[in-house]
Motif scaffolding. Structure first.
Motif, PDB file in Angstrom:
ATOM      1  N   LYS A 133     -27.948 -91.392   1.161  1.00  0.00           N
ATOM      2  CA  LYS A 133     -28.601 -92.532   0.504  1.00  0.00           C
ATOM      3  C   LYS A 133     -28.187 -92.660  -0.952  1.00  0.00           C
ATOM      4  N   THR A 134     -27.903 -91.522  -1.596  1.00  0.00           N
ATOM      5  CA  THR A 134     -27.561 -91.536  -3.017  1.00  0.00           C
ATOM      6  C   THR A 134     -26.426 -90.556  -3.303  1.00  0.00           C
ATOM      7  N   LEU A 135     -25.826 -90.697  -4.496  1.00  0.00           N
ATOM      8  CA  LEU A 135     -24.804 -89.752  -4.929  1.00  0.00           C
ATOM      9  C   LEU A 135     -25.389 -88.342  -4.989  1.00  0.00           C
ATOM     10  N   ARG A 136     -26.599 -88.249  -5.459  1.00  0.00           N
ATOM     11  CA  ARG A 136     -27.263 -86.943  -5.574  1.00  0.00           C
ATOM     12  C   ARG A 136     -27.442 -86.295  -4.202  1.00  0.00           C
ATOM     13  N   GLU A 137     -27.827 -87.087  -3.208  1.00  0.00           N
ATOM     14  CA  GLU A 137     -28.020 -86.557  -1.852  1.00  0.00           C
ATOM     15  C   GLU A 137     -26.706 -86.002  -1.294  1.00  0.00           C
ATOM     16  N   VAL A 138     -25.618 -86.729  -1.493  1.00  0.00           N
ATOM     17  CA  VAL A 138     -24.311 -86.274  -1.026  1.00  0.00           C
ATOM     18  C   VAL A 138     -23.896 -85.007  -1.785  1.00  0.00           C
ATOM     19  N   SER A 139     -24.072 -85.007  -3.102  1.00  0.00           N
ATOM     20  CA  SER A 139     -23.720 -83.845  -3.916  1.00  0.00           C
ATOM     21  C   SER A 139     -24.530 -82.619  -3.519  1.00  0.00           C
ATOM     22  N   SER A 140     -25.805 -82.826  -3.230  1.00  0.00           N
ATOM     23  CA  SER A 140     -26.670 -81.712  -2.802  1.00  0.00           C
ATOM     24  C   SER A 140     -26.193 -81.144  -1.468  1.00  0.00           C
ATOM     25  N   PHE A 141     -25.809 -82.019  -0.548  1.00  0.00           N
ATOM     26  CA  PHE A 141     -25.306 -81.555   0.738  1.00  0.00           C
ATOM     27  C   PHE A 141     -24.079 -80.664   0.535  1.00  0.00           C
ATOM     28  N   VAL A 142     -23.160 -81.128  -0.317  1.00  0.00           N
ATOM     29  CA  VAL A 142     -21.920 -80.381  -0.541  1.00  0.00           C
ATOM     30  C   VAL A 142     -22.228 -79.025  -1.178  1.00  0.00           C
ATOM     31  N   SER A 143     -23.068 -79.012  -2.202  1.00  0.00           N
ATOM     32  CA  SER A 143     -23.312 -77.759  -2.912  1.00  0.00           C
ATOM     33  C   SER A 143     -24.237 -76.805  -2.153  1.00  0.00           C
TER      34      SER A 143
ATOM     35  N   LEU B  22     -21.360 -72.287   3.237  1.00  0.00           N
ATOM     36  CA  LEU B  22     -20.850 -71.718   4.485  1.00  0.00           C
ATOM     37  C   LEU B  22     -19.861 -70.597   4.174  1.00  0.00           C
ATOM     38  N   GLU B  23     -19.958 -69.531   4.933  1.00  0.00           N
ATOM     39  CA  GLU B  23     -19.183 -68.320   4.700  1.00  0.00           C
ATOM     40  C   GLU B  23     -17.675 -68.547   4.636  1.00  0.00           C
ATOM     41  N   SER B  24     -17.127 -69.380   5.491  1.00  0.00           N
ATOM     42  CA  SER B  24     -15.674 -69.585   5.563  1.00  0.00           C
ATOM     43  C   SER B  24     -15.137 -70.546   4.505  1.00  0.00           C
ATOM     44  N   VAL B  25     -16.012 -71.283   3.818  1.00  0.00           N
ATOM     45  CA  VAL B  25     -15.564 -72.299   2.866  1.00  0.00           C
ATOM     46  C   VAL B  25     -15.096 -71.648   1.569  1.00  0.00           C
ATOM     47  N   ILE B  26     -13.849 -71.939   1.198  1.00  0.00           N
ATOM     48  CA  ILE B  26     -13.252 -71.414  -0.034  1.00  0.00           C
ATOM     49  C   ILE B  26     -13.510 -72.372  -1.196  1.00  0.00           C
ATOM     50  N   SER B  27     -13.269 -73.683  -0.951  1.00  0.00           N
ATOM     51  CA  SER B  27     -13.466 -74.672  -2.010  1.00  0.00           C
ATOM     52  C   SER B  27     -13.673 -76.062  -1.416  1.00  0.00           C
ATOM     53  N   THR B  28     -14.246 -76.955  -2.218  1.00  0.00           N
ATOM     54  CA  THR B  28     -14.440 -78.346  -1.814  1.00  0.00           C
ATOM     55  C   THR B  28     -14.054 -79.263  -2.974  1.00  0.00           C
ATOM     56  N   ALA B  29     -13.694 -80.486  -2.643  1.00  0.00           N
ATOM     57  CA  ALA B  29     -13.455 -81.537  -3.632  1.00  0.00           C
ATOM     58  C   ALA B  29     -14.063 -82.812  -3.060  1.00  0.00           C
ATOM     59  N   THR B  30     -14.946 -83.433  -3.818  1.00  0.00           N
ATOM     60  CA  THR B  30     -15.671 -84.615  -3.342  1.00  0.00           C
ATOM     61  C   THR B  30     -15.095 -85.876  -3.961  1.00  0.00           C
ATOM     62  N   HIS B  31     -14.843 -86.875  -3.114  1.00  0.00           N
ATOM     63  CA  HIS B  31     -14.349 -88.180  -3.557  1.00  0.00           C
ATOM     64  C   HIS B  31     -15.309 -89.232  -3.018  1.00  0.00           C
ATOM     65  N   PHE B  32     -16.025 -89.926  -3.902  1.00  0.00           N
ATOM     66  CA  PHE B  32     -16.951 -90.964  -3.466  1.00  0.00           C
ATOM     67  C   PHE B  32     -16.188 -92.259  -3.188  1.00  0.00           C
ATOM     68  N   ILE B  33     -16.541 -92.913  -2.098  1.00  0.00           N
ATOM     69  CA  ILE B  33     -15.918 -94.181  -1.733  1.00  0.00           C
ATOM     70  C   ILE B  33     -16.655 -95.281  -2.499  1.00  0.00           C
ATOM     71  N   LEU B  34     -15.942 -95.967  -3.355  1.00  0.00           N
ATOM     72  CA  LEU B  34     -16.556 -96.996  -4.188  1.00  0.00           C
ATOM     73  C   LEU B  34     -16.597 -98.350  -3.498  1.00  0.00           C
ATOM     74  N   LYS B  35     -15.559 -98.655  -2.724  1.00  0.00           N
ATOM     75  CA  LYS B  35     -15.505 -99.934  -2.018  1.00  0.00           C
ATOM     76  C   LYS B  35     -14.554 -99.795  -0.847  1.00  0.00           C
ATOM     77  N   LYS B  36     -14.924-100.374   0.276  1.00  0.00           N
ATOM     78  CA  LYS B  36     -14.051-100.386   1.447  1.00  0.00           C
ATOM     79  C   LYS B  36     -13.412-101.767   1.551  1.00  0.00           C
ATOM     80  N   TYR B  37     -12.091-101.785   1.653  1.00  0.00           N
ATOM     81  CA  TYR B  37     -11.366-103.031   1.824  1.00  0.00           C
ATOM     82  C   TYR B  37     -10.997-103.257   3.289  1.00  0.00           C
ATOM     83  N   LYS B  38     -10.650-102.163   3.952  1.00  0.00           N
ATOM     84  CA  LYS B  38     -10.271-102.222   5.360  1.00  0.00           C
ATOM     85  C   LYS B  38     -10.747-100.930   6.003  1.00  0.00           C
ATOM     86  N   ASP B  39     -11.364-101.037   7.171  1.00  0.00           N
ATOM     87  CA  ASP B  39     -11.898 -99.863   7.854  1.00  0.00           C
ATOM     88  C   ASP B  39     -11.624-100.002   9.348  1.00  0.00           C
ATOM     89  N   HIS B  40     -11.022 -98.979   9.943  1.00  0.00           N
ATOM     90  CA  HIS B  40     -10.696 -98.988  11.371  1.00  0.00           C
ATOM     91  C   HIS B  40      -9.926-100.249  11.776  1.00  0.00           C
TER      92      HIS B  40
END
Length: 160
Positions: free
Chosen positions: A109-119, A125-143
């Motif tokens: 629902k919010t940037l904070r919610e997504v960031s909280s999920f990632v962190s 998770l034990e196997s995760v070494i690193s993450t990089a988050t990219h927020f989608i600002l606008k979709k021009y074409k999808d599927h």
């Protein structure tokens, strides 16, 4: 007929069975039977509706998350991918080549919610070494569907 049928319903899953039959040069019963077989074989995995959420009042944030993981012995990336895709926020998980291992598409629902999920969930998770988050600002074409068309100038040209 299979590949032709799949190509047609991939572009429009709501296409009328009668129209499908005509386009394929087959009977409706044959088309229904083939669709059923494709579903049972797991070739057709689901039917989805494309929605441009920016045109609604619903607040929604989408993000692409690059994840580097340590593959597990004897299971590779499958085990960690399965663990990640079990979360309801996660829309897609892909094994990638290149600088990271998994690409995850998730919604909140919010940037904070997504960031909280990632962190709190993903990075923990034990196997995760690193993450990089990219927020989608606008979709021009999808599927394959263009969501944002350029508005044409409707003014009339005045000539002397």
């Amino acid at each position: 007929m299979r590949e032709e049928l799949l190509a047609l319903i991939e572009k429009n899953s709501r296409i009328d069975l009668g129209e499908l039959a005509v386009l394929l040069g087959a009977g409706e019963a044959e088309v229904v039977s083939e669709l059923s077989a494709l579903e049972q074989e797991g070739i057709i995995c689901g039917y989805h509706t494309m929605i441009d959420w920016e045109k609604t009042s619903r607040e929604k944030v989408s993000a692409l998350i690059e994840v580097r993981v340590t593959p597990q012995r004897g299971q590779g990336f499958d085990s960690i991918a399965e663990r990640i895709y079990q979360y309801p926020e996660v829309q897609s998980v892909y094994l990638m080549s290149g600088g990271y291992d998994l690409m995850i598409i998730l919604e909140g629902k919010t940037l904070r919610e997504v960031s909280s999920f990632v962190s709190e969930k993903l990075s923990a998770l034990e196997s995760v070494i690193s993450t990089a988050t990219h927020f989608i600002l606008k979709k021009y074409k999808d599927h394959g569907t263009v969501l944002s068309r350029k508005k044409e100038d409707e003014r009339q040209m005045i000539t002397p």
